[in-house]
Design a protein around this motif. Structure first.
Motif, mmCIF file in Angstrom:
data_model
loop_
_atom_site.group_PDB
_atom_site.id
_atom_site.type_symbol
_atom_site.label_atom_id
_atom_site.label_comp_id
_atom_site.label_asym_id
_atom_site.label_seq_id
_atom_site.Cartn_x
_atom_site.Cartn_y
_atom_site.Cartn_z
ATOM 1 N N LYS A 31 50.957 39.255 50.724
ATOM 2 C CA LYS A 31 50.593 40.534 50.103
ATOM 3 C C LYS A 31 50.314 40.308 48.615
ATOM 4 O O LYS A 31 51.082 39.643 47.916
ATOM 5 C CB LYS A 31 51.719 41.543 50.266
ATOM 6 N N TYR A 32 49.180 40.846 48.157
ATOM 7 C CA TYR A 32 48.833 40.804 46.734
ATOM 8 C C TYR A 32 49.156 42.168 46.142
ATOM 9 O O TYR A 32 48.798 43.204 46.730
ATOM 10 C CB TYR A 32 47.351 40.505 46.544
ATOM 11 N N THR A 33 49.827 42.188 45.016
ATOM 12 C CA THR A 33 50.170 43.441 44.346
ATOM 13 C C THR A 33 49.786 43.353 42.875
ATOM 14 O O THR A 33 50.084 42.358 42.215
ATOM 15 C CB THR A 33 51.682 43.732 44.456
ATOM 16 N N ASN A 34 49.110 44.397 42.392
ATOM 17 C CA ASN A 34 48.806 44.542 40.977
ATOM 18 C C ASN A 34 49.440 45.856 40.544
ATOM 19 O O ASN A 34 48.878 46.938 40.749
ATOM 20 C CB ASN A 34 47.299 44.557 40.742
ATOM 21 N N ALA A 35 50.649 45.765 39.996
ATOM 22 C CA ALA A 35 51.408 46.959 39.625
ATOM 23 C C ALA A 35 50.689 47.801 38.572
ATOM 24 O O ALA A 35 50.751 49.029 38.602
ATOM 25 C CB ALA A 35 52.800 46.567 39.136
ATOM 26 N N LYS A 36 50.007 47.141 37.668
ATOM 27 C CA LYS A 36 49.305 47.855 36.595
ATOM 28 C C LYS A 36 48.218 48.780 37.150
ATOM 29 O O LYS A 36 48.013 49.886 36.665
ATOM 30 C CB LYS A 36 48.692 46.840 35.620
ATOM 31 N N LYS A 37 47.527 48.326 38.195
ATOM 32 C CA LYS A 37 46.449 49.120 38.796
ATOM 33 C C LYS A 37 46.912 49.899 40.030
ATOM 34 O O LYS A 37 46.101 50.545 40.688
ATOM 35 C CB LYS A 37 45.282 48.212 39.175
ATOM 36 N N HIS A 38 48.207 49.805 40.354
ATOM 37 C CA HIS A 38 48.754 50.473 41.548
ATOM 38 C C HIS A 38 47.962 50.075 42.793
ATOM 39 O O HIS A 38 47.588 50.913 43.613
ATOM 40 C CB HIS A 38 48.770 52.001 41.388
#
Length: 127
Positions: A31-38
Motif C-alpha cells: 500500500k502506498y500512502t501520501n498523508a499530505k495529499k490524503h
C-alpha cells in the motif's frame, strides 16, 4: 507498446482490494500512502497482462457507473474457460453482486458475463 495499468478511484480501497483478490486472484502490492495529499493506492497484479491501480483520496466525487456511458465503460478479465465464467458468475450472484449481463456468446464471438464490482464498475468476465 502495451497498456501497463488502468486506475480506479474508490471510497473503500480495502473492500475493492479484497474483491479483486478474492474473485480474480489479483495480488496486491504494498500500500502506498501520501498523508499530505490524503491519498492511498494499491497496484493489483494478475498472473499476466496489465495491472489495476485502485486509489482512494478525500474529495473525489462519485459518479454513476452502472449505466453505459462514453469513455471507459468496462474492464474485461479473462478467466480461462467457459466453465470458469459460469462458475464465477454464479458465485458472485450468490455473494450478492449484481449481474448485469448473463453468460452468453456475443455477436463477435466472445463468451462473457458482466458483473458490477463493489463500486459499480462493469467487469466483463470472459475466456
Amino acid at each position: 507498446m502495451k497498456i501497463d495499468h488502468i486506475a480506479l478511484y474508490t471510497t473503500d480501497i480495502e473492500k475493492l482490494k479484497v474483491f479483486y483478490e478474492h474473485y480474480f486472484k489479483a495480488k496486491a502490492g504494498e500500500k502506498y500512502t501520501n498523508a499530505k495529499k490524503h491519498f492511498q493506492s494499491y497496484f493489483l497484479s494478475f498472473s499476466e497482462g496489465s495491472r489495476i491501480e485502485i486509489m482512494q483520496k478525500m474529495g473525489i466525487p462519485p459518479h454513476a457507473l452502472e449505466e453505459e456511458t462514453l469513455g471507459l465503460t468496462h474492464l474485461a478479465i479473462a478467466v480461462g474457460d467457459k466453465a470458469t465464467v459460469d462458475t464465477l458468475t454464479e458465485q458472485l450472484r450468490e455473494d450478492g453482486y449484481r449481474i448485469v449481463g448473463e453468460p452468453r456468446i456475443t455477436g463477435d464471438g466472445y463468451y462473457e458475463s458482466v458483473v458490477l464490482d463493489p463500486d459499480g464498475n462493469r467487469i466483463e468476465i470472459t475466456i
